[in-house]
Scaffold this motif. Structure first.
Motif, mmCIF file in Angstrom:
data_model
loop_
_atom_site.group_PDB
_atom_site.id
_atom_site.type_symbol
_atom_site.label_atom_id
_atom_site.label_comp_id
_atom_site.label_asym_id
_atom_site.label_seq_id
_atom_site.Cartn_x
_atom_site.Cartn_y
_atom_site.Cartn_z
ATOM 1 N N GLY A 1 0.780 -1.222 0.000
ATOM 2 C CA GLY A 1 0.000 0.000 0.000
ATOM 3 C C GLY A 1 0.816 1.278 0.000
ATOM 4 N N VAL A 2 2.015 1.236 -0.572
ATOM 5 C CA VAL A 2 2.827 2.447 -0.711
ATOM 6 C C VAL A 2 2.522 3.063 -2.077
ATOM 7 C CG1 VAL A 2 5.172 3.367 -0.833
ATOM 8 C CG2 VAL A 2 4.631 1.538 0.794
ATOM 9 N N PRO A 3 2.025 4.292 -2.132
ATOM 10 C CA PRO A 3 1.701 4.897 -3.433
ATOM 11 C C PRO A 3 2.899 4.891 -4.377
ATOM 12 C CG PRO A 3 0.781 6.211 -1.663
ATOM 13 C CD PRO A 3 1.656 5.181 -1.013
ATOM 14 N N HIS A 4 2.633 4.552 -5.630
ATOM 15 C CA HIS A 4 3.671 4.381 -6.642
ATOM 16 C C HIS A 4 3.051 4.769 -7.981
ATOM 17 C CE1 HIS A 4 7.369 2.610 -8.198
ATOM 18 N NE2 HIS A 4 6.687 1.894 -9.060
ATOM 19 N N PRO A 5 3.809 5.318 -8.926
ATOM 20 C CA PRO A 5 3.210 5.622 -10.233
ATOM 21 C C PRO A 5 2.606 4.367 -10.862
ATOM 22 C CG PRO A 5 5.396 6.596 -10.058
ATOM 23 C CD PRO A 5 5.236 5.702 -8.869
ATOM 24 N N GLU A 6 1.468 4.511 -11.519
ATOM 25 C CA GLU A 6 0.857 3.373 -12.199
ATOM 26 C C GLU A 6 1.863 2.777 -13.178
ATOM 27 O OE1 GLU A 6 -3.070 2.248 -14.928
ATOM 28 O OE2 GLU A 6 -2.725 4.319 -14.239
ATOM 29 N N THR A 7 2.085 1.457 -13.059
ATOM 30 C CA THR A 7 3.164 0.795 -13.792
ATOM 31 C C THR A 7 2.637 -0.422 -14.531
ATOM 32 O OG1 THR A 7 4.790 1.516 -12.137
ATOM 33 C CG2 THR A 7 5.420 -0.330 -13.548
ATOM 34 N N VAL A 8 3.129 -0.599 -15.758
ATOM 35 C CA VAL A 8 2.808 -1.780 -16.561
ATOM 36 C C VAL A 8 4.123 -2.436 -16.971
ATOM 37 C CG1 VAL A 8 1.771 -2.653 -18.691
ATOM 38 C CG2 VAL A 8 0.654 -0.803 -17.408
ATOM 39 N N ILE A 9 4.183 -3.773 -16.851
ATOM 40 C CA ILE A 9 5.344 -4.532 -17.314
ATOM 41 C C ILE A 9 4.887 -5.335 -18.530
ATOM 42 C CG2 ILE A 9 7.150 -6.179 -16.689
ATOM 43 C CD1 ILE A 9 6.600 -5.497 -13.759
ATOM 44 N N GLU B 1 1.950 -5.263 -26.621
ATOM 45 C CA GLU B 1 1.410 -4.892 -25.310
ATOM 46 C C GLU B 1 2.032 -3.592 -24.806
ATOM 47 O OE1 GLU B 1 1.091 -6.743 -20.812
ATOM 48 O OE2 GLU B 1 1.364 -8.097 -22.523
ATOM 49 N N ALA B 2 3.303 -3.372 -25.110
ATOM 50 C CA ALA B 2 3.944 -2.115 -24.733
ATOM 51 C C ALA B 2 3.278 -0.936 -25.419
ATOM 52 C CB ALA B 2 5.435 -2.160 -25.069
ATOM 53 N N ALA B 3 2.952 -1.097 -26.704
ATOM 54 C CA ALA B 3 2.283 -0.021 -27.431
ATOM 55 C C ALA B 3 0.903 0.264 -26.847
ATOM 56 C CB ALA B 3 2.172 -0.380 -28.913
ATOM 57 N N ARG B 4 0.150 -0.790 -26.541
ATOM 58 C CA ARG B 4 -1.184 -0.598 -25.961
ATOM 59 C C ARG B 4 -1.093 0.054 -24.580
ATOM 60 N NH1 ARG B 4 -1.944 -5.819 -28.180
ATOM 61 N NH2 ARG B 4 -1.618 -6.789 -26.125
ATOM 62 N N ALA B 5 -0.110 -0.374 -23.786
ATOM 63 C CA ALA B 5 0.038 0.188 -22.444
ATOM 64 C C ALA B 5 0.386 1.670 -22.501
ATOM 65 C CB ALA B 5 1.119 -0.573 -21.683
ATOM 66 N N ALA B 6 1.193 2.054 -23.490
ATOM 67 C CA ALA B 6 1.541 3.466 -23.622
ATOM 68 C C ALA B 6 0.302 4.312 -23.877
ATOM 69 C CB ALA B 6 2.566 3.646 -24.741
ATOM 70 N N TRP B 7 -0.591 3.809 -24.746
ATOM 71 C CA TRP B 7 -1.840 4.522 -25.010
ATOM 72 C C TRP B 7 -2.697 4.574 -23.753
ATOM 73 C CZ3 TRP B 7 -2.728 7.811 -28.593
ATOM 74 C CH2 TRP B 7 -2.138 7.687 -29.858
ATOM 75 N N ARG B 8 -2.784 3.460 -23.041
ATOM 76 C CA ARG B 8 -3.672 3.413 -21.881
ATOM 77 C C ARG B 8 -3.178 4.304 -20.750
ATOM 78 N NH1 ARG B 8 -4.143 0.832 -17.185
ATOM 79 N NH2 ARG B 8 -2.338 -0.534 -17.464
ATOM 80 N N ARG C 1 3.144 5.794 -15.664
ATOM 81 C CA ARG C 1 2.454 7.048 -15.932
ATOM 82 C C ARG C 1 3.366 8.213 -15.592
ATOM 83 N NH1 ARG C 1 -0.958 10.848 -13.499
ATOM 84 N NH2 ARG C 1 -0.859 9.873 -11.424
ATOM 85 N N PHE C 2 3.424 9.193 -16.480
ATOM 86 C CA PHE C 2 4.281 10.351 -16.296
ATOM 87 C C PHE C 2 3.683 11.289 -15.255
ATOM 88 C CE2 PHE C 2 5.377 14.766 -17.557
ATOM 89 C CZ PHE C 2 6.749 14.700 -17.343
ATOM 90 N N LEU C 3 4.489 11.679 -14.274
ATOM 91 C CA LEU C 3 4.073 12.636 -13.246
ATOM 92 C C LEU C 3 4.793 13.947 -13.507
ATOM 93 C CD1 LEU C 3 4.354 10.353 -10.069
ATOM 94 C CD2 LEU C 3 2.340 10.764 -11.501
ATOM 95 N N PRO C 4 4.096 14.969 -13.947
ATOM 96 C CA PRO C 4 4.778 16.228 -14.294
ATOM 97 C C PRO C 4 5.484 16.834 -13.088
ATOM 98 C CG PRO C 4 2.523 16.204 -15.126
ATOM 99 C CD PRO C 4 2.653 15.035 -14.199
ATOM 100 N N ALA C 5 6.615 17.480 -13.366
ATOM 101 C CA ALA C 5 7.370 18.168 -12.323
ATOM 102 C C ALA C 5 6.850 19.588 -12.173
ATOM 103 C CB ALA C 5 8.852 18.189 -12.670
ATOM 104 N N GLY C 6 7.051 20.151 -11.008
ATOM 105 C CA GLY C 6 6.650 21.516 -10.741
ATOM 106 C C GLY C 6 7.068 21.908 -9.345
ATOM 107 N N VAL D 1 4.846 8.624 -21.669
ATOM 108 C CA VAL D 1 5.028 7.716 -20.546
ATOM 109 C C VAL D 1 6.519 7.597 -20.240
ATOM 110 C CG1 VAL D 1 2.945 6.378 -21.006
ATOM 111 C CG2 VAL D 1 5.116 5.686 -22.043
ATOM 112 N N VAL D 2 6.800 7.206 -19.015
ATOM 113 C CA VAL D 2 8.181 7.000 -18.593
ATOM 114 C C VAL D 2 8.520 5.522 -18.768
ATOM 115 C CG1 VAL D 2 9.804 7.116 -16.669
ATOM 116 C CG2 VAL D 2 8.071 8.893 -16.945
ATOM 117 N N ALA D 3 9.583 5.246 -19.503
ATOM 118 C CA ALA D 3 10.055 3.870 -19.707
ATOM 119 C C ALA D 3 11.325 3.653 -18.892
ATOM 120 C CB ALA D 3 10.330 3.615 -21.178
ATOM 121 N N LYS D 4 11.368 2.555 -18.136
ATOM 122 C CA LYS D 4 12.525 2.239 -17.299
ATOM 123 C C LYS D 4 12.930 0.794 -17.508
ATOM 124 C CE LYS D 4 11.235 5.306 -13.430
ATOM 125 N NZ LYS D 4 10.970 5.358 -11.972
ATOM 126 N N TRP D 5 14.226 0.546 -17.508
ATOM 127 C CA TRP D 5 14.728 -0.822 -17.460
ATOM 128 C C TRP D 5 14.781 -1.242 -16.004
ATOM 129 C CZ3 TRP D 5 14.276 -3.030 -21.859
ATOM 130 C CH2 TRP D 5 14.460 -2.301 -23.037
#
Length: 483
Positions: free
Chosen positions: A140-148, A154-161, A212-217, A166-170
């Motif tokens: 239950g620790v808040p974390h950016p919505e993540t898809v593996i 599936e990567a293309a569909r996840a980017a749209w969703r 999901r991208f979280l804008p900076a500010g 979106v932020v991509a990480k290895w």
């Protein structure tokens, strides 16, 4: 002044190629000023840090570098360092790769080094972006919505969703091959780019994550530092906010302030307790549009700005861990919130790029309460609002990363190295010769609406920073920084 017995030496281990890492210098000074004999194992040879009066010796790292998946070379290196020192020492890993490797060889070093116990390959698990996402979801620790994704489609569909960009990480950035042009974090602007990046998974050596991208500010980037005893108790902990970062709004802390925030601290302490974490950790959070602090990175070692969290007597997380590992009492911290930490070289770059330093003293935001609370009152309180100016009596002193009257040589060496680098780049530009063999990192903004011996090597540029969008590529970069 707290009693401090520095009879046990300390060895600082940092194996990435970043001689401008001010966190290592901070650890050298922190322990050295307490009378501890400090040694450093630094692959790059020491750089400006090697000029500190508080450093007894710089030792060479493993020959040919370090592979965390096969740490036998590190074991041999550390045995040699121990033989040269001649007695057991406290070992402090200063970067993720070192922390992962040390945890794997620690059982073979119990007679030579005092190391926090990390069961079940814990540093590698928390540094693995995929595993961290699962742990946050479980507890239950808040974390950016993540898809593996399991395929390019599936990567293309996840980017749209998730919503472009979106932020991509290895998931395991320490496995990325040198010279392949792959970055640990990339801002992806099209579904096709997400598919193409996934198709390089075998080359990257680990899985691709899309977040999901979280804008900076203003008021969005926060961090937490903590030191935990051998029984898991927090010895010293605190939360802080980035006032300036480099690269701008995405990178390491150029100017930071110690600001207690219950939401950040509760999330961090809950996660550390569930993990049974021992030793030092550095967590990065980003505040989303609803005011929820989301954990974006877990570093199983001291952060570069750890000296921000020093109490009125100078006690910090490195000293606290040293005291615990040497069987000494760790005093209860007294004071500290309000302190400011400035990394001079990065603060100057960030101020120039951002046009100006903050015009008023930042204060404590309105947010309060447990992380991830769902009540409407909590959400309203958590939303970013006007920044309260700290009363003069609450403002802590400023600590510089490099400049210190009792230890000037590292600052002068850093300044000279930066000047030489600047002159070298200017000369190449005049000759029309491009810099060779350099990787770049790009500051990421939200896109526009369109979607054994001392050695002092030649300066190398600063390393990557932690955060939501650290070293990555943007379709519309604001800055290129040598890495």
């Amino acid at each position: 002044m707290n009693a401090f017995d520095g009879h046990v030496p300390a060895v600082l281990l940092r194996l990435d190629r970043n001689p401008f890492h001010h966190g290592t210098l901070g650890a050298v000074r922190s322990l050295g000023r307490k009378g501890v004999e400090v040694h450093a194992v630094v692959e790059a040879g020491g750089g400006p840090v090697g000029r500190s009066r508080y450093l007894r010796a710089v030792h060479a790292g493993p020959e040919g570098g370090l592979d965390p998946e096969a740490p036998e070379a590190l074991l041999e290196c550390l045995v040699g360092v121990s033989e040269r020192i001649g007695r057991p020492a406290v070992l402090v890993a200063m970067d993720d790769m070192s922390a992962i490797a040390v945890s794997r060889v620690a059982p073979m070093l119990t007679d030579r080094f005092r190391i926090p116990h990390q069961p079940d390959d814990l540093p590698a698990r928390v540094a693995d972006k995929a595993e961290l996402s699962r742990l946050c979801a479980r507890w239950g620790v808040p974390h950016p919505e993540t898809v593996i994704p399991a395929s390019g489609a599936e990567a293309a569909r996840a980017a749209w969703r998730l919503g472009l960009p979106v932020v991509a990480k290895w998931s395991r950035p320490w496995l990325l091959p040198a010279g392949a042009g792959l970055r640990s974090t990339t801002l992806v602007n099209t579904a096709a780019d997400a598919r193409r990046l996934y198709e390089r998974s075998a080359e990257a050596g680990s899985r691709l994550l899309l977040q999901r991208f979280l804008p900076a500010g203003p008021d969005t980037d926060w961090f937490f530092h903590g030191a935990f005893a051998r029984d898991g108790r927090p010895l010293l902990a605190g939360s802080g906010r980035k006032e300036l970062s480099w690269p701008v709004r995405t990178g390491l802390t150029a100017v930071g302030r110690w600001l207690p925030d219950p939401a950040v601290e509760e999330s961090a302490l809950r996660l550390a307790e569930r993990l049974g974490y021992q030793g030092i950790l550095d967590l990065d959070f980003r505040r989303d549009e609803c005011g929820t602090f989301r954990l974006v990175d877990f570093n199983p070692r001291p952060g570069a700005q750890f000296r921000l969290f020093a109490d009125d007597s100078g006690l910090d997380v490195v000293q606290a861990m040293y005291l615990d590992l040497t069987g000494q009492r760790v005093p209860a911290p007294a004071g500290g919130p309000g302190r400011v930490f400035v990394a001079e070289n990065y603060a100057l770059l960030a101020a120039v790029r951002g046009r100006a330093l903050p015009r008023r003293a930042p204060g404590v935001p309105a947010a309060a309460g447990p992380a991830g609370g769902a009540s409407g009152e909590r959400d309203r309180a958590a939303r970013p609002g006007p920044v309260r100016v700290l009363p003069r009596g609450e403002r802590g002193r400023v600590e510089a990363a490099w400049f210190a009257l009792d230890d000037l040589w590292p600052f002068l060496a850093m300044l000279g190295a930066l000047l030489r680098r600047g002159f070298g780049k200017g000369a190449r530009a005049l000759r029309g010769v491009p810099a060779q063999g350099r990787r770049t990192v790009r500051a990421v903004r939200a896109p526009r609406q369109r979607g054994g011996e001392r050695s002092w090597p030649r300066s190398q540029p600063p390393g990557p920073a932690a955060g939501q969008a650290p070293p990555g590529a943007s379709a519309e970069p604001d800055e290129l920084v040598s890495r």
